[in-house]
Design a protein around this motif. Structure first.
Motif, PDB file in Angstrom:
ATOM      1  N   TRP A  67      14.109  20.131  -7.210  1.00  0.00           N
ATOM      2  CA  TRP A  67      14.942  19.727  -6.075  1.00  0.00           C
ATOM      3  C   TRP A  67      15.770  18.535  -6.512  1.00  0.00           C
ATOM      4  O   TRP A  67      15.282  17.645  -7.221  1.00  0.00           O
ATOM      5  N   VAL A  68      17.044  18.496  -6.090  1.00  0.00           N
ATOM      6  CA  VAL A  68      17.976  17.454  -6.520  1.00  0.00           C
ATOM      7  C   VAL A  68      18.449  16.655  -5.311  1.00  0.00           C
ATOM      8  O   VAL A  68      18.783  17.231  -4.265  1.00  0.00           O
ATOM      9  N   PHE A  69      18.502  15.317  -5.460  1.00  0.00           N
ATOM     10  CA  PHE A  69      18.898  14.411  -4.391  1.00  0.00           C
ATOM     11  C   PHE A  69      19.984  13.460  -4.870  1.00  0.00           C
ATOM     12  O   PHE A  69      19.976  13.023  -6.022  1.00  0.00           O
ATOM     13  N   ASP A  70      20.899  13.116  -3.976  1.00  0.00           N
ATOM     14  CA  ASP A  70      21.887  12.073  -4.242  1.00  0.00           C
ATOM     15  C   ASP A  70      21.141  10.744  -4.208  1.00  0.00           C
ATOM     16  O   ASP A  70      20.556  10.374  -3.184  1.00  0.00           O
ATOM     17  N   ALA A  71      21.148  10.011  -5.304  1.00  0.00           N
ATOM     18  CA  ALA A  71      20.360   8.782  -5.402  1.00  0.00           C
ATOM     19  C   ALA A  71      20.909   7.668  -4.511  1.00  0.00           C
ATOM     20  O   ALA A  71      20.167   6.798  -4.080  1.00  0.00           O
ATOM     21  N   ARG A  72      22.189   7.687  -4.217  1.00  0.00           N
ATOM     22  CA  ARG A  72      22.788   6.640  -3.392  1.00  0.00           C
ATOM     23  C   ARG A  72      22.406   6.801  -1.915  1.00  0.00           C
ATOM     24  O   ARG A  72      22.100   5.844  -1.240  1.00  0.00           O
ATOM     25  N   SER A  73      22.385   8.045  -1.418  1.00  0.00           N
ATOM     26  CA  SER A  73      22.155   8.279   0.004  1.00  0.00           C
ATOM     27  C   SER A  73      20.784   8.882   0.321  1.00  0.00           C
ATOM     28  O   SER A  73      20.332   8.820   1.462  1.00  0.00           O
ATOM     29  N   GLY A  74      20.152   9.509  -0.665  1.00  0.00           N
ATOM     30  CA  GLY A  74      18.881  10.174  -0.442  1.00  0.00           C
ATOM     31  C   GLY A  74      19.015  11.580   0.112  1.00  0.00           C
ATOM     32  O   GLY A  74      18.018  12.259   0.334  1.00  0.00           O
ATOM     33  N   THR A  75      20.242  12.037   0.334  1.00  0.00           N
ATOM     34  CA  THR A  75      20.429  13.381   0.876  1.00  0.00           C
ATOM     35  C   THR A  75      20.231  14.440  -0.203  1.00  0.00           C
ATOM     36  O   THR A  75      20.471  14.203  -1.382  1.00  0.00           O
ATOM     37  N   GLY A  76      19.807  15.611   0.243  1.00  0.00           N
ATOM     38  CA  GLY A  76      19.574  16.707  -0.677  1.00  0.00           C
ATOM     39  C   GLY A  76      20.872  17.281  -1.210  1.00  0.00           C
ATOM     40  O   GLY A  76      21.850  17.417  -0.483  1.00  0.00           O
ATOM     41  N   VAL A  77      20.874  17.600  -2.485  1.00  0.00           N
ATOM     42  CA  VAL A  77      21.982  18.297  -3.131  1.00  0.00           C
ATOM     43  C   VAL A  77      21.606  19.771  -3.272  1.00  0.00           C
ATOM     44  O   VAL A  77      22.387  20.658  -2.984  1.00  0.00           O
ATOM     45  N   ASN A  78      20.369  20.010  -3.725  1.00  0.00           N
ATOM     46  CA  ASN A  78      19.855  21.368  -3.875  1.00  0.00           C
ATOM     47  C   ASN A  78      18.358  21.355  -3.613  1.00  0.00           C
ATOM     48  O   ASN A  78      17.603  20.882  -4.467  1.00  0.00           O
TER      49      ASN A  78
ATOM     50  N   GLY B 271       0.784  -1.214   0.000  1.00  0.00           N
ATOM     51  CA  GLY B 271       0.000   0.000   0.000  1.00  0.00           C
ATOM     52  C   GLY B 271       0.827   1.281   0.000  1.00  0.00           C
ATOM     53  O   GLY B 271       0.280   2.378  -0.056  1.00  0.00           O
ATOM     54  N   GLU B 272       2.142   1.155   0.054  1.00  0.00           N
ATOM     55  CA  GLU B 272       3.052   2.309   0.079  1.00  0.00           C
ATOM     56  C   GLU B 272       3.630   2.532  -1.318  1.00  0.00           C
ATOM     57  O   GLU B 272       4.085   1.591  -1.968  1.00  0.00           O
ATOM     58  N   LYS B 273       3.628   3.782  -1.790  1.00  0.00           N
ATOM     59  CA  LYS B 273       4.245   4.108  -3.080  1.00  0.00           C
ATOM     60  C   LYS B 273       5.748   4.228  -2.868  1.00  0.00           C
ATOM     61  O   LYS B 273       6.211   5.039  -2.074  1.00  0.00           O
ATOM     62  N   VAL B 274       6.503   3.382  -3.586  1.00  0.00           N
ATOM     63  CA  VAL B 274       7.947   3.256  -3.411  1.00  0.00           C
ATOM     64  C   VAL B 274       8.643   3.540  -4.736  1.00  0.00           C
ATOM     65  O   VAL B 274       8.173   3.137  -5.795  1.00  0.00           O
ATOM     66  N   LEU B 275       9.778   4.224  -4.652  1.00  0.00           N
ATOM     67  CA  LEU B 275      10.628   4.452  -5.817  1.00  0.00           C
ATOM     68  C   LEU B 275      11.852   3.566  -5.676  1.00  0.00           C
ATOM     69  O   LEU B 275      12.599   3.675  -4.699  1.00  0.00           O
ATOM     70  N   LEU B 276      12.054   2.666  -6.633  1.00  0.00           N
ATOM     71  CA  LEU B 276      13.250   1.831  -6.670  1.00  0.00           C
ATOM     72  C   LEU B 276      14.236   2.456  -7.646  1.00  0.00           C
ATOM     73  O   LEU B 276      13.855   2.849  -8.756  1.00  0.00           O
ATOM     74  N   ILE B 277      15.494   2.553  -7.229  1.00  0.00           N
ATOM     75  CA  ILE B 277      16.540   3.146  -8.062  1.00  0.00           C
ATOM     76  C   ILE B 277      17.733   2.204  -8.069  1.00  0.00           C
ATOM     77  O   ILE B 277      18.169   1.737  -7.012  1.00  0.00           O
ATOM     78  N   ASN B 278      18.267   1.933  -9.249  1.00  0.00           N
ATOM     79  CA  ASN B 278      19.472   1.114  -9.368  1.00  0.00           C
ATOM     80  C   ASN B 278      20.649   2.054  -9.631  1.00  0.00           C
ATOM     81  O   ASN B 278      20.795   2.608 -10.714  1.00  0.00           O
ATOM     82  N   VAL B 279      21.475   2.240  -8.593  1.00  0.00           N
ATOM     83  CA  VAL B 279      22.636   3.125  -8.667  1.00  0.00           C
ATOM     84  C   VAL B 279      23.887   2.259  -8.723  1.00  0.00           C
ATOM     85  O   VAL B 279      24.248   1.629  -7.726  1.00  0.00           O
ATOM     86  N   ASP B 280      24.509   2.192  -9.889  1.00  0.00           N
ATOM     87  CA  ASP B 280      25.739   1.402 -10.058  1.00  0.00           C
ATOM     88  C   ASP B 280      25.583  -0.029  -9.568  1.00  0.00           C
ATOM     89  O   ASP B 280      26.475  -0.582  -8.932  1.00  0.00           O
ATOM     90  N   GLY B 281      24.428  -0.644  -9.824  1.00  0.00           N
ATOM     91  CA  GLY B 281      24.202  -2.037  -9.458  1.00  0.00           C
ATOM     92  C   GLY B 281      23.659  -2.243  -8.057  1.00  0.00           C
ATOM     93  O   GLY B 281      23.382  -3.372  -7.670  1.00  0.00           O
ATOM     94  N   GLU B 282      23.501  -1.177  -7.287  1.00  0.00           N
ATOM     95  CA  GLU B 282      22.932  -1.268  -5.943  1.00  0.00           C
ATOM     96  C   GLU B 282      21.539  -0.650  -5.950  1.00  0.00           C
ATOM     97  O   GLU B 282      21.353   0.471  -6.410  1.00  0.00           O
ATOM     98  N   VAL B 283      20.569  -1.413  -5.434  1.00  0.00           N
ATOM     99  CA  VAL B 283      19.183  -0.938  -5.435  1.00  0.00           C
ATOM    100  C   VAL B 283      18.902  -0.157  -4.160  1.00  0.00           C
ATOM    101  O   VAL B 283      19.237  -0.594  -3.059  1.00  0.00           O
ATOM    102  N   ARG B 284      18.284   0.987  -4.319  1.00  0.00           N
ATOM    103  CA  ARG B 284      17.837   1.831  -3.216  1.00  0.00           C
ATOM    104  C   ARG B 284      16.318   1.958  -3.314  1.00  0.00           C
ATOM    105  O   ARG B 284      15.757   1.935  -4.417  1.00  0.00           O
ATOM    106  N   ALA B 285      15.668   2.119  -2.152  1.00  0.00           N
ATOM    107  CA  ALA B 285      14.215   2.276  -2.113  1.00  0.00           C
ATOM    108  C   ALA B 285      13.877   3.521  -1.299  1.00  0.00           C
ATOM    109  O   ALA B 285      14.354   3.681  -0.172  1.00  0.00           O
TER     110      ALA B 285
END
Length: 96
Positions: free
Chosen positions: A61-72, A18-32
């Motif tokens: 707004w820009v985020f680091d995909a590996r860590s989820g931290t804000g860039v801008n 029931g939760e909307k999730v974004l999956l991202i593959n960053v250099d072969g590592e999956v982040r959610a």
């Protein structure tokens, strides 16, 4: 979802428990992450992913995909979920 469906440099919006999730593959590592920008809850899967950073399409707004931290801006963070790729290639996400 299976890892073969989420290539390096790709992202995909899915629903888990029931939760909307974004999956991202960053250099072969999956982040959610929660598939909502922390700014105004815009769907992040409608944004741009260049393989390293994720940009929300609404207000850029820009985020680091590996860590989820804000860039801008740099004082924000994406809401993340623990995830792993099982031995058979299934992506498992714990939405708690």
């Amino acid at each position: 979802m299976h890892i073969d469906e989420l290539w390096e440099g790709e992202m995909e919006g899915v629903e888990v428990g029931g939760e909307k999730v974004l999956l991202i593959n960053v250099d072969g590592e999956v982040r959610a992450y929660r598939n909502r920008c922390p700014h105004q809850a815009w769907a992040l899967d409608e944004g741009d992913f260049d393989g390293q950073t994720l940009t929300c399409v609404r207000h850029m707004w820009v985020f680091d995909a590996r860590s989820g931290t804000g860039v801008n801006p740099d004082n924000c963070r994406l809401n993340s979920f623990p995830c792993k790729v099982d031995e058979d290639g299934t992506i498992l996400v714990d939405v708690g």
